[in-house]
Scaffold this motif. Structure first.
Motif, PDB file in Angstrom:
ATOM      1  N   GLN A  12      11.330 -58.783  23.795  1.00 49.27           N
ATOM      2  CA  GLN A  12      10.151 -59.093  24.609  1.00 49.27           C
ATOM      3  C   GLN A  12      10.591 -59.247  26.060  1.00 49.27           C
ATOM      4  OE1 GLN A  12       8.039 -62.418  22.886  1.00 49.27           O
ATOM      5  NE2 GLN A  12       7.746 -61.391  20.934  1.00 49.27           N
ATOM      6  N   GLU A  16       9.319 -54.342  27.517  1.00 44.47           N
ATOM      7  CA  GLU A  16       8.185 -54.601  26.631  1.00 44.47           C
ATOM      8  C   GLU A  16       6.965 -55.078  27.425  1.00 44.47           C
ATOM      9  OE1 GLU A  16      11.454 -53.764  24.569  1.00 44.47           O
ATOM     10  OE2 GLU A  16      11.401 -55.564  25.863  1.00 44.47           O
ATOM     11  N   TRP A  17       7.206 -55.887  28.459  1.00 42.23           N
ATOM     12  CA  TRP A  17       6.095 -56.300  29.322  1.00 42.23           C
ATOM     13  C   TRP A  17       5.501 -55.095  30.050  1.00 42.23           C
ATOM     14  CZ3 TRP A  17       3.289 -60.554  29.366  1.00 42.23           C
ATOM     15  CH2 TRP A  17       3.822 -61.724  28.796  1.00 42.23           C
ATOM     16  N   ASN A 254       4.613 -47.994  19.491  1.00 44.93           N
ATOM     17  CA  ASN A 254       5.969 -48.224  20.002  1.00 44.93           C
ATOM     18  C   ASN A 254       6.166 -49.702  20.339  1.00 44.93           C
ATOM     19  OD1 ASN A 254       8.554 -47.774  21.001  1.00 44.93           O
ATOM     20  ND2 ASN A 254       7.831 -47.141  23.018  1.00 44.93           N
ATOM     21  N   LEU A 255       5.159 -50.298  20.954  1.00 46.17           N
ATOM     22  CA  LEU A 255       5.253 -51.702  21.333  1.00 46.17           C
ATOM     23  C   LEU A 255       5.261 -52.606  20.106  1.00 46.17           C
ATOM     24  CD1 LEU A 255       5.391 -53.675  23.677  1.00 46.17           C
ATOM     25  CD2 LEU A 255       2.893 -53.662  23.781  1.00 46.17           C
ATOM     26  N   ARG A 258       8.706 -52.647  18.737  1.00 44.00           N
ATOM     27  CA  ARG A 258       9.710 -53.281  19.604  1.00 44.00           C
ATOM     28  C   ARG A 258       9.516 -54.781  19.703  1.00 44.00           C
ATOM     29  NH1 ARG A 258      11.687 -49.379  24.057  1.00 44.00           N
ATOM     30  NH2 ARG A 258      12.055 -51.307  25.188  1.00 44.00           N
ATOM     31  N   SER A 259       8.254 -55.245  19.740  1.00 50.53           N
ATOM     32  CA  SER A 259       8.020 -56.654  20.078  1.00 50.53           C
ATOM     33  C   SER A 259       7.204 -57.423  19.056  1.00 50.53           C
ATOM     34  CB  SER A 259       7.327 -56.745  21.437  1.00 50.53           C
ATOM     35  OG  SER A 259       6.061 -56.120  21.392  1.00 50.53           O
ATOM     36  N   ILE A 264       1.953 -58.501  21.171  1.00 51.59           N
ATOM     37  CA  ILE A 264       0.964 -57.489  21.567  1.00 51.59           C
ATOM     38  C   ILE A 264      -0.453 -58.066  21.555  1.00 51.59           C
ATOM     39  CG2 ILE A 264       0.312 -56.449  19.355  1.00 51.59           C
ATOM     40  CD1 ILE A 264       0.762 -53.724  20.636  1.00 51.59           C
TER      41      ILE A 264
END
Length: 316
Positions: A12, A16-17, A254-255, A258-259, A264
């Motif tokens: 994160q 990711e932001w 994708n997000l 990843r996070s 999200i």
């Protein structure tokens, strides 16, 4: 707020932001793009157009990645359910509803989606039970919808006021998204690009079939067009499909990988704000004061419903 157990170890950081804010811009801009598209295209044409372009983007990515497509009946039933409830139907309801409400107000109404998921999950997802806090959050958020619809809601059924029905159509889109989210959580897991390409392809076929059925000899082009085709409307529809539909799907999955889902979920707070800002900046929309009061109530309801005590509080 503490991260959920399954998200420990997920990234994160700045990347990711950046993806999160990219997704906010892509999805939050959809309401303005729909509004511009409606100057030339009927809601069914906007729905079909964005899905065709979005599906084309993801199919190209799928082919480039050379990922296999599942062939089982269960997989394609899952894809079809998501295509109908997560794409074709809500896209049409939102486009139809935006004929009667500003794009910023549409963004505020769509903020109800996570609260819809909260209620549906109580009945459909094992282990996702409503608590007193989450019920209170839902009631606060729902009060925001009551404030937003305004006093005309009390007389709309008798008077046939189109504005309320437009708002209810957009809320219907939020409910569809909520049901689709539950189906996605309970369904099989595939690579994000595979799921996105298959779902958007089915949704585009459904939307095209609906558009062609509306295009009857007696109606002619008027069934699909609401005005003269302009470069602005055509460009808006293309961007709606390529970026707010196709590219946004890739960024979203994708997000998530990843996070994780808790991170999200921040988009639920940011998208309405971006939609209101962009509607004012790009279209000169001026929302009534009650719209901002409604936004505060809906976002407050989400915060209240999704709040989790820290580990130290839970242990005490």
């Amino acid at each position: 707020m503490s991260r959920s157990h399954e998200e420990k170890g997920l990234a994160q950081g700045p990347a990711e932001w950046a993806l999160l804010f990219t997704l906010v811009v892509l999805w939050g801009s959809a309401f303005v793009l729909i509004r511009i598209s409606l100057d030339a295209f009927a809601p069914i044409a906007v729905t079909a157009g964005r899905l065709i372009v979005g599906a084309a983007v993801l199919v190209v990515i799928l082919l480039a990645a050379r990922r296999p497509v599942p062939s089982t009946g269960a997989a394609w039933r899952f894809f079809t359910a998501i295509a109908v409830l997560g794409n074709a139907l809500p896209f049409f309801l939102i486009s139809w509803g935006q004929q009667g409400v500003p794009s910023g107000m549409a963004g505020i109404l769509m903020a109800m989606m996570p609260l819809v998921v909260l209620v549906l999950a109580h009945f459909l997802v094992p282990g996702e039970r409503l608590t007193r806090r989450s019920v209170a959050g839902f009631l606060v958020g729902f009060s925001g919808v009551v404030v937003l619809t305004g006093p005309e809601a009390l007389t709309a059924v008798a008077g046939g006021q189109a504005r309320l029905w437009s708002q209810l159509a957009i809320l219907g889109g939020a409910v569809c998204y909520g049901v689709a989210a539950i189906i996605a959580r309970r369904g099989p897991s595939f690579h994000p690009v595979v799921t996105g390409a298959c779902v958007l392809s089915i949704a585009s076929a459904i939307a095209v079939a609906a558009a062609l059925s509306a295009f009857v000899p007696s109606a002619g082009p008027g069934a699909l067009m609401t005005g003269q085709l302009t470069p602005a409307a055509a460009l808006a529809l293309f961007c709606l499909g390529a970026f707010s539909t196709g590219l946004a799907t890739v960024v979203f999955f994708n997000l998530v990988r990843r996070s994780g889902p808790t991170f999200i979920s921040l988009i639920n707070y940011l998208i309405p704000l971006w939609a209101v800002f962009l509607g004012a900046a790009a279209l000169g929309e001026r929302l009534p004061v009650r719209a901002f009061a409604a936004l505060a109530l809906i976002l407050g309801g989400i915060v209240l419903a999704r709040y989790r005590r820290s580990a130290s509080e839970e242990a005490s």
